[in-house]
Scaffold this motif. Sequence first.
Motif, PDB file in Angstrom:
ATOM      1  N   ARG A  40       0.897  -1.355   0.186  1.00 50.75           N
ATOM      2  CA  ARG A  40      -0.607   0.135  -0.196  1.00 50.75           C
ATOM      3  C   ARG A  40       0.447   1.490   0.673  1.00 50.75           C
ATOM      4  NH1 ARG A  40      -4.572  -0.863   4.209  1.00 50.75           N
ATOM      5  NH2 ARG A  40      -3.237   0.068   4.908  1.00 50.75           N
ATOM      6  N   LEU A  41       0.358   2.520  -0.899  1.00 49.27           N
ATOM      7  CA  LEU A  41       1.096   3.672  -0.248  1.00 49.27           C
ATOM      8  C   LEU A  41      -0.012   4.491   0.176  1.00 49.27           C
ATOM      9  CD1 LEU A  41       1.288   4.100  -4.200  1.00 49.27           C
ATOM     10  CD2 LEU A  41       2.661   3.292  -2.945  1.00 49.27           C
ATOM     11  N   ALA A  42       0.490   5.101   1.078  1.00 52.68           N
ATOM     12  CA  ALA A  42      -0.021   6.306   1.907  1.00 52.68           C
ATOM     13  C   ALA A  42       0.080   7.638   1.446  1.00 52.68           C
ATOM     14  CB  ALA A  42       0.503   6.768   3.421  1.00 52.68           C
ATOM     15  N   LEU A  43      -1.125   8.511   1.166  1.00 53.28           N
ATOM     16  CA  LEU A  43      -1.185   9.377  -0.395  1.00 53.28           C
ATOM     17  C   LEU A  43      -1.903  10.947   0.791  1.00 53.28           C
ATOM     18  CD1 LEU A  43      -2.665   8.093  -3.296  1.00 53.28           C
ATOM     19  CD2 LEU A  43      -0.305   7.855  -2.604  1.00 53.28           C
ATOM     20  N   SER A  44      -1.140  12.163   0.939  1.00 53.93           N
ATOM     21  CA  SER A  44      -1.477  13.028   1.343  1.00 53.93           C
ATOM     22  C   SER A  44      -2.266  13.674   0.051  1.00 53.93           C
ATOM     23  CB  SER A  44      -0.584  13.418   2.476  1.00 53.93           C
ATOM     24  OG  SER A  44      -1.133  15.098   2.822  1.00 53.93           O
ATOM     25  N   ARG A  45      -2.864  14.430   0.591  1.00 49.51           N
ATOM     26  CA  ARG A  45      -3.780  14.996   0.102  1.00 49.51           C
ATOM     27  C   ARG A  45      -3.221  16.933   0.149  1.00 49.51           C
ATOM     28  NH1 ARG A  45     -10.015  16.587  -3.179  1.00 49.51           N
ATOM     29  NH2 ARG A  45      -8.712  17.709  -4.142  1.00 49.51           N
ATOM     30  N   ARG A  46      -3.511  17.080   1.366  1.00 51.06           N
ATOM     31  CA  ARG A  46      -2.932  18.431   2.448  1.00 51.06           C
ATOM     32  C   ARG A  46      -1.579  18.697   1.793  1.00 51.06           C
ATOM     33  NH1 ARG A  46      -4.772  16.070   7.210  1.00 51.06           N
ATOM     34  NH2 ARG A  46      -6.930  15.811   7.347  1.00 51.06           N
ATOM     35  N   GLN A  47      -0.704  17.438   1.664  1.00 51.27           N
ATOM     36  CA  GLN A  47       0.678  18.622   1.402  1.00 51.27           C
ATOM     37  C   GLN A  47       0.760  18.257   0.157  1.00 51.27           C
ATOM     38  OE1 GLN A  47       3.726  15.252   2.283  1.00 51.27           O
ATOM     39  NE2 GLN A  47       2.359  14.906   5.292  1.00 51.27           N
ATOM     40  N   ALA A  48       0.187  18.694  -0.791  1.00 46.29           N
ATOM     41  CA  ALA A  48      -0.118  19.012  -1.749  1.00 46.29           C
ATOM     42  C   ALA A  48      -0.400  19.079  -2.302  1.00 46.29           C
ATOM     43  CB  ALA A  48      -0.735  17.139  -2.691  1.00 46.29           C
ATOM     44  N   SER A  49      -1.536  19.822  -1.847  1.00 48.21           N
ATOM     45  CA  SER A  49      -2.579  21.599  -1.449  1.00 48.21           C
ATOM     46  C   SER A  49      -1.781  22.900  -1.339  1.00 48.21           C
ATOM     47  CB  SER A  49      -3.658  21.483  -1.016  1.00 48.21           C
ATOM     48  OG  SER A  49      -4.157  20.899  -0.547  1.00 48.21           O
ATOM     49  N   SER A  50      -1.079  21.922  -0.019  1.00 50.06           N
ATOM     50  CA  SER A  50      -0.820  23.526   0.960  1.00 50.06           C
ATOM     51  C   SER A  50       0.586  23.899  -0.197  1.00 50.06           C
ATOM     52  CB  SER A  50       0.372  23.310   1.552  1.00 50.06           C
ATOM     53  OG  SER A  50       1.450  22.069   1.522  1.00 50.06           O
ATOM     54  N   GLU A  51       1.186  23.063  -1.135  1.00 49.73           N
ATOM     55  CA  GLU A  51       2.219  23.893  -2.104  1.00 49.73           C
ATOM     56  C   GLU A  51       1.925  24.063  -3.023  1.00 49.73           C
ATOM     57  OE1 GLU A  51       5.002  20.569  -2.907  1.00 49.73           O
ATOM     58  OE2 GLU A  51       4.659  19.874  -0.679  1.00 49.73           O
ATOM     59  N   GLN A  52       0.513  24.137  -3.722  1.00 50.52           N
ATOM     60  CA  GLN A  52       0.244  25.187  -4.999  1.00 50.52           C
ATOM     61  C   GLN A  52      -0.273  25.926  -4.448  1.00 50.52           C
ATOM     62  OE1 GLN A  52      -2.511  22.137  -5.827  1.00 50.52           O
ATOM     63  NE2 GLN A  52      -1.367  20.727  -6.697  1.00 50.52           N
ATOM     64  N   GLN A  53      -0.555  26.789  -3.058  1.00 43.28           N
ATOM     65  CA  GLN A  53      -1.237  27.601  -2.855  1.00 43.28           C
ATOM     66  C   GLN A  53       0.017  29.462  -2.586  1.00 43.28           C
ATOM     67  OE1 GLN A  53      -2.678  26.949   0.735  1.00 43.28           O
ATOM     68  NE2 GLN A  53      -5.237  25.687   0.135  1.00 43.28           N
TER      69      GLN A  53
END
Length: 163
Positions: free
Chosen positions: A150-163
């Motif tokens: 399995r992979l553990a994934l995060s959306r938070r870390q992905a979106s925080s870098e885009q702002q």
Amino acid sequence: MMGGRSENPDLWTFLESLHCGELISGTVAATERFGVFVALDDGPDHPVFPGVGFITIPELSWRRIEAASDVVQVGQRVSCEFLQFDTWNLEARLSLRATRPDPFQTFADGIAVGQKLHGHVTKLVPFGAFVQVGDEVTVVVTEIDRERRRLALSRRQASSEQQ
């Protein structure tokens, strides 16, 4: 129960001679809801089942499959890895997927923690969501669990870098 050593001495002796991880060849004798019987090239016949070798559904493929017929057909030649001697059923438990590379491990070799992946959500569950790689959402790999595949994934870390 099938009966022990005394009733089927040839079969018992044959099964005891096998080693875990050994490759065994045979022909698919029957496909059932719960797995596949394999008539082994070298072994004796089974007194009850269509074959001495048996592959459970999960051991047929790394993919999730609905039925054995998704992977093998009766009469097909197979080469499998020997897992264990099932003394209750007097059969050789086999794995077909063990002879093929695990696509998860191959995929995991090509990615790293911190890397961004694009995917689409396939299922929401109380503790998170399942994502298939494609497009739609951007996620960051936070952990690669090779044991549980399995992979553990995060959306938070992905979106925080885009702002």
